[in-house]
Enzyme design. Structure first.
Site: not given
Length: 354
Positions: A92, A112, A116, A119, A341
């Site tokens: 993205e 990732c 977290c 997220c 995101c």
């Protein structure tokens, strides 16, 4: 085998490569002018280039390594792009309109591993780092989108806050920054570029010692270890005390302001006592540390978290202000599209799997 992106070479590296392949080093400037000023998308369009050099470049590199898969446009002018890489992975990139110009948020990794708990970016584990060329390519794709609109607009600001942990891809991120800052290329000023990290202390120190000279933001999101460890597992390895030591090193070394990002989660970290504790943590760093409060974009897979009420946001802000902390609330962009995101990428991958 796919060719690497030509956007991944700094001007110096381009000169080195040309020399190694029997070409004049001075032609690197010609290549860069064609890429970043003329913004050609195929080597055949480099009409001023020596034909043999042009063919050499075409045999070793690719200009466009990102393919637009989905484009979402918001009523506020925000545009979210989902790009497909040469290996089929999706990333993205987001363009946002501000009063001060056009900002692009870039992704640095496919997935990732920071994990977290609130997220969307971490819903899918990291499969690889992006190359410097793939990161630069995101900026170029957005700039070409603007060029086609014919309004003579250019990307003026960059935030490295997309999917992934930038400092976990430090070398490629660094080359990306050097490329977009170069006055012979896109010439984006270092004060108009911000890199965000979840708090890799060692890399913050390395960043302070580097020649990059761009802005730094740290995702703090909690004022104490117990709470931060609950929502950010990285805090187990790098607790707040260790993180603040690295931040102190950065502040002393650079004398540049740092931004502490704080996402507000309803009834989790948004109470006045949390704000007071955050102010205490900042302490005498307040001259060089600012807090950016971030309204939460809910994610289906993280339904335990909700957006803080406006009243709670105002109260949190007021506490920090009264403690002499420089604080702002991030303006929201793209609320009518997949704003969080990683959300668009995650949804698309799920749909494909089904």
């Amino acid at each position: 085998m796919k060719n690497d992106s030509i956007y991944g070479l700094t001007l110096e590296q381009m000169g080195d490569w040309l020399e190694e392949h029997g070409q004049k080093r001075s032609r690197a400037a010609q290549v860069w002018d064609a890429l970043y000023r003329q913004r050609v998308t195929e080597f055949a369009a480099m009409t001023e280039m020596n034909p043999a050099c042009r063919e050499l470049l075409a045999g070793h590199f690719a200009i466009e390594t990102l393919e637009q898969h989905i484009k979402q446009e918001s009523a506020d002018g925000t545009v979210k792009f989902l790009f497909r890489l040469q290996d089929g992975n999706l990333i993205e990139t987001v363009m946002m309109r501000h009063k001060f110009g056009l900002s692009v948020c870039v992704t640095t990794q496919v997935g990732c591993n920071i994990g977290c708990s609130f997220c969307a970016s971490g819903l899918l584990a990291k499969s690889r780092d992006l190359t410097a060329g793939e990161i630069v390519g995101q900026i170029m794709k957005v700039q070409l989108h603007l060029d086609r609109a014919g309004k003579d607009e250019r990307v003026s600001n960059v935030v490295v806050m997309g999917i992934g942990e930038p400092f976990d891809n430090y070398e490629n991120m660094g080359n990306f920054l050097r490329i977009i800052k170069d006055h012979k290329g896109l010439a984006i000023g270092p004060r108009h570029i911000t890199v965000s990290t979840s708090g890799l202390a060692g890399k913050i120190r390395e960043f302070a010692d580097s020649d990059l000279n761009v802005n730094l933001a740290v995702s703090l999101h909690a004022p104490n270890d117990e709470l931060r460890t609950r929502i950010m597992k990285i805090n187990k390895a790098i607790p707040i005390a260790k993180l603040m030591e690295a931040i102190d090193y950065y502040l002393e070394k650079t004398n540049r302001r740092i931004v502490l990002e704080y996402i507000l989660l309803k009834d989790v970290n948004d109470k006045p006592e949390h704000a007071l504790e955050l102010a205490g943590l900042i302490g005498d760093r307040k001259q060089l540390a600012a807090v950016n409060l971030i309204p939460y974009n809910p994610v289906d897979e993280h339904s335990q978290y909700q957006r803080s009420e406006q009243e709670a946001v105002r109260a949190f802000y007021d506490v920090l202000k009264k403690q002499g902390i420089n604080v702002s609330v991030r303006l929201e962009h793209g609320a009518d599209i997949d704003a969080a995101c990683g959300q668009l990428r995650s949804k698309q991958i799920k749909q494909t799997a089904n």
